[in-house]
Scaffold this motif. Sequence first.
Motif, PDB file in Angstrom:
ATOM      1  N   LEU A 258      54.622 -10.036 -55.085  1.00  0.00           N
ATOM      2  CA  LEU A 258      55.747 -10.222 -55.993  1.00  0.00           C
ATOM      3  C   LEU A 258      56.375 -11.580 -55.733  1.00  0.00           C
ATOM      4  O   LEU A 258      56.079 -12.239 -54.722  1.00  0.00           O
ATOM      5  N   GLY A 259      57.223 -12.023 -56.630  1.00  0.00           N
ATOM      6  CA  GLY A 259      57.844 -13.331 -56.422  1.00  0.00           C
ATOM      7  C   GLY A 259      58.940 -13.613 -57.426  1.00  0.00           C
ATOM      8  O   GLY A 259      59.099 -12.918 -58.433  1.00  0.00           O
ATOM      9  N   GLU A 260      59.681 -14.669 -57.134  1.00  0.00           N
ATOM     10  CA  GLU A 260      60.726 -15.141 -58.033  1.00  0.00           C
ATOM     11  C   GLU A 260      61.050 -16.581 -57.683  1.00  0.00           C
ATOM     12  O   GLU A 260      60.818 -17.042 -56.559  1.00  0.00           O
ATOM     13  N   THR A 261      61.566 -17.312 -58.637  1.00  0.00           N
ATOM     14  CA  THR A 261      62.020 -18.680 -58.422  1.00  0.00           C
ATOM     15  C   THR A 261      63.531 -18.670 -58.226  1.00  0.00           C
ATOM     16  O   THR A 261      64.253 -17.888 -58.841  1.00  0.00           O
ATOM     17  N   SER A 262      63.985 -19.554 -57.376  1.00  0.00           N
ATOM     18  CA  SER A 262      65.416 -19.630 -57.085  1.00  0.00           C
ATOM     19  C   SER A 262      65.745 -21.038 -56.611  1.00  0.00           C
ATOM     20  O   SER A 262      64.857 -21.900 -56.483  1.00  0.00           O
ATOM     21  N   ILE A 263      67.006 -21.253 -56.326  1.00  0.00           N
ATOM     22  CA  ILE A 263      67.495 -22.552 -55.868  1.00  0.00           C
ATOM     23  C   ILE A 263      68.143 -22.367 -54.505  1.00  0.00           C
ATOM     24  O   ILE A 263      68.989 -21.477 -54.318  1.00  0.00           O
ATOM     25  N   LEU A 264      67.713 -23.166 -53.557  1.00  0.00           N
ATOM     26  CA  LEU A 264      68.260 -23.137 -52.209  1.00  0.00           C
ATOM     27  C   LEU A 264      69.357 -24.190 -52.104  1.00  0.00           C
ATOM     28  O   LEU A 264      69.117 -25.378 -52.338  1.00  0.00           O
ATOM     29  N   LYS A 265      70.548 -23.754 -51.732  1.00  0.00           N
ATOM     30  CA  LYS A 265      71.679 -24.666 -51.589  1.00  0.00           C
ATOM     31  C   LYS A 265      71.981 -24.878 -50.119  1.00  0.00           C
ATOM     32  O   LYS A 265      72.085 -23.925 -49.353  1.00  0.00           O
ATOM     33  N   PHE A 266      72.104 -26.135 -49.760  1.00  0.00           N
ATOM     34  CA  PHE A 266      72.464 -26.489 -48.394  1.00  0.00           C
ATOM     35  C   PHE A 266      73.396 -27.692 -48.464  1.00  0.00           C
ATOM     36  O   PHE A 266      72.973 -28.821 -48.706  1.00  0.00           O
ATOM     37  N   GLY A 267      74.680 -27.432 -48.292  1.00  0.00           N
ATOM     38  CA  GLY A 267      75.645 -28.514 -48.447  1.00  0.00           C
ATOM     39  C   GLY A 267      75.813 -28.860 -49.913  1.00  0.00           C
ATOM     40  O   GLY A 267      76.011 -28.002 -50.773  1.00  0.00           O
ATOM     41  N   ILE A 268      75.696 -30.141 -50.195  1.00  0.00           N
ATOM     42  CA  ILE A 268      75.820 -30.589 -51.590  1.00  0.00           C
ATOM     43  C   ILE A 268      74.453 -30.723 -52.258  1.00  0.00           C
ATOM     44  O   ILE A 268      74.373 -31.028 -53.450  1.00  0.00           O
ATOM     45  N   ASP A 269      73.377 -30.510 -51.496  1.00  0.00           N
ATOM     46  CA  ASP A 269      72.032 -30.679 -52.040  1.00  0.00           C
ATOM     47  C   ASP A 269      71.462 -29.317 -52.439  1.00  0.00           C
ATOM     48  O   ASP A 269      71.837 -28.267 -51.900  1.00  0.00           O
ATOM     49  N   GLU A 270      70.508 -29.377 -53.381  1.00  0.00           N
ATOM     50  CA  GLU A 270      69.848 -28.183 -53.868  1.00  0.00           C
ATOM     51  C   GLU A 270      68.349 -28.426 -53.908  1.00  0.00           C
ATOM     52  O   GLU A 270      67.900 -29.512 -54.276  1.00  0.00           O
ATOM     53  N   TRP A 271      67.588 -27.396 -53.525  1.00  0.00           N
ATOM     54  CA  TRP A 271      66.137 -27.456 -53.535  1.00  0.00           C
ATOM     55  C   TRP A 271      65.605 -26.330 -54.402  1.00  0.00           C
ATOM     56  O   TRP A 271      66.120 -25.197 -54.375  1.00  0.00           O
ATOM     57  N   ASP A 272      64.583 -26.645 -55.154  1.00  0.00           N
ATOM     58  CA  ASP A 272      63.919 -25.646 -55.984  1.00  0.00           C
ATOM     59  C   ASP A 272      62.833 -24.969 -55.149  1.00  0.00           C
ATOM     60  O   ASP A 272      61.974 -25.654 -54.553  1.00  0.00           O
ATOM     61  N   ILE A 273      62.832 -23.629 -55.093  1.00  0.00           N
ATOM     62  CA  ILE A 273      61.890 -22.902 -54.248  1.00  0.00           C
ATOM     63  C   ILE A 273      61.297 -21.735 -55.030  1.00  0.00           C
ATOM     64  O   ILE A 273      61.845 -21.278 -56.032  1.00  0.00           O
ATOM     65  N   ILE A 274      60.133 -21.258 -54.557  1.00  0.00           N
ATOM     66  CA  ILE A 274      59.487 -20.042 -55.055  1.00  0.00           C
ATOM     67  C   ILE A 274      59.294 -19.118 -53.860  1.00  0.00           C
ATOM     68  O   ILE A 274      58.708 -19.516 -52.841  1.00  0.00           O
ATOM     69  N   THR A 275      59.767 -17.894 -53.970  1.00  0.00           N
ATOM     70  CA  THR A 275      59.645 -16.909 -52.904  1.00  0.00           C
ATOM     71  C   THR A 275      58.640 -15.847 -53.316  1.00  0.00           C
ATOM     72  O   THR A 275      58.792 -15.211 -54.362  1.00  0.00           O
ATOM     73  N   PHE A 276      57.596 -15.688 -52.498  1.00  0.00           N
ATOM     74  CA  PHE A 276      56.586 -14.662 -52.717  1.00  0.00           C
ATOM     75  C   PHE A 276      56.790 -13.549 -51.684  1.00  0.00           C
ATOM     76  O   PHE A 276      57.004 -13.819 -50.501  1.00  0.00           O
TER      77      PHE A 276
END
Length: 474
Positions: free
Chosen positions: A216-234
Amino acid sequence: MILFQQRLSFFSGWLLLAAATCHGKLVCKEGQSGPTQDSMQAVFDMQPFRPAVNLSNPTIAHISFTLYAVLGVNEKAQLLTTFLWLRLFWHNEYLVWEPEKCDGVARISLPVKELWSPDIIVYEFVDDDVSQACPYVYVNHTGRIRWDRMLRLVSACNLEIFSFPFDVQNCTFTFGSYMHTIRDVRVSPALTFSEMSENSKQYLEASGEWELVDILGETSILKFGIDEWDIITFWVVIRRRPVLYVVNLLIPSSFLMLIDILSFYLPPHSVDRASFKMTLILGYTVFLLIMNDLLPSTANGTPLIGIYFSVCLALMVISLLETVIITNVLHHSSMKYQEVPNWVRVVVFKYIATMICYRWPEGVSPILKTREDKPESSNGSEGAWVIQPVSQAADRHRTYSEDTVSLPELQLICQYLKDLRAHLLSVQKESKLLDQWCHVGYVLDFLLFRIYLLLISCYAMVIITMWCIWISQT
């Protein structure tokens, strides 16, 4: 002259790069298959830079993988080792050409180290990748790059082992860029999650004791401080095959418990039952030492099967304690020539025997009252064997009888007969006491045996029910 040629080649390369940048296409020559090496070298020189004409547009990396093997699960270190076929797609806006002008060449292979590639990593990665590297990528005439690589992934996973060996593990693989934020690199699944799951089930080879349930999986956004990273979690869901542990652990333990139950059919007044149970406990302890290497161990908890083995050992110790108590009742009390107390007769023979439906042997009935024996005289006048001389005429031989002294041999025989009668009475009394205490011990042994069976049955039903619930939930 050489310096002039180097400057000329460098200047021509930049001219080609500028032309390619302006027109967005690589240069092809007539009679040559594919783009020219000079035009591609200009792209290679831009390898440190993200291949986007407009840097405000992020580069989209498409990710898909196939789970090829589950190499191992380390419960103590909380690690999962897998082997993946990883596939990455991204677009290089500088590697574009027209196949019609390049002799119909629509796809070429290029060394990956000469091109910019997204820094896609697995966030749960905890070890070095020792898999074989793939140094080349395929480039389409539209600038679409495909990079197939093999990945030996050692990832951290929160393993739940309480339901071992019927456990199901759910481990996460989080793919994303390590350095580039969402403004520069975006990630997206190249296939649907159901397609990845079906492909993995089709090609899964080396799974060992594990089988793949689903991905299974989903896409989400990882926030750390003022920066954001695009991630996929399986979420990779795997299930353990319990046949090995059922055959090597549960069945032998069940056999030992069955032998312990059958040992209650040994005579309770025999010392062999206690020695047999002690030998059985020793064998079960050796079995626990051997199977300790097969059981998973973590600092977070103990698997249910470990608790099961511990309780089985405790039940065997309780069984030995019951045998010790019954042996003490049968031997210790009877050797002291003590009568069975009346309250013991009433409680054991009347209530307990009736409650457990104890079947008395043929010709034996419960004795509820103590039979009082007739008192014997101390001098042995009643019931004693007395030998007196026979006189036919008492008056005629009175004087002769008074003067006659009994023979010493007759007196000694009389004393021997008295001692023999006392010994026989003592043996008879001891036999009666022994029979009474034996019946008390038999009834108590029957009661404790039923309680022991009830405890084992309830415990087995609880364990089986819990395992069945976990299996049905998966």
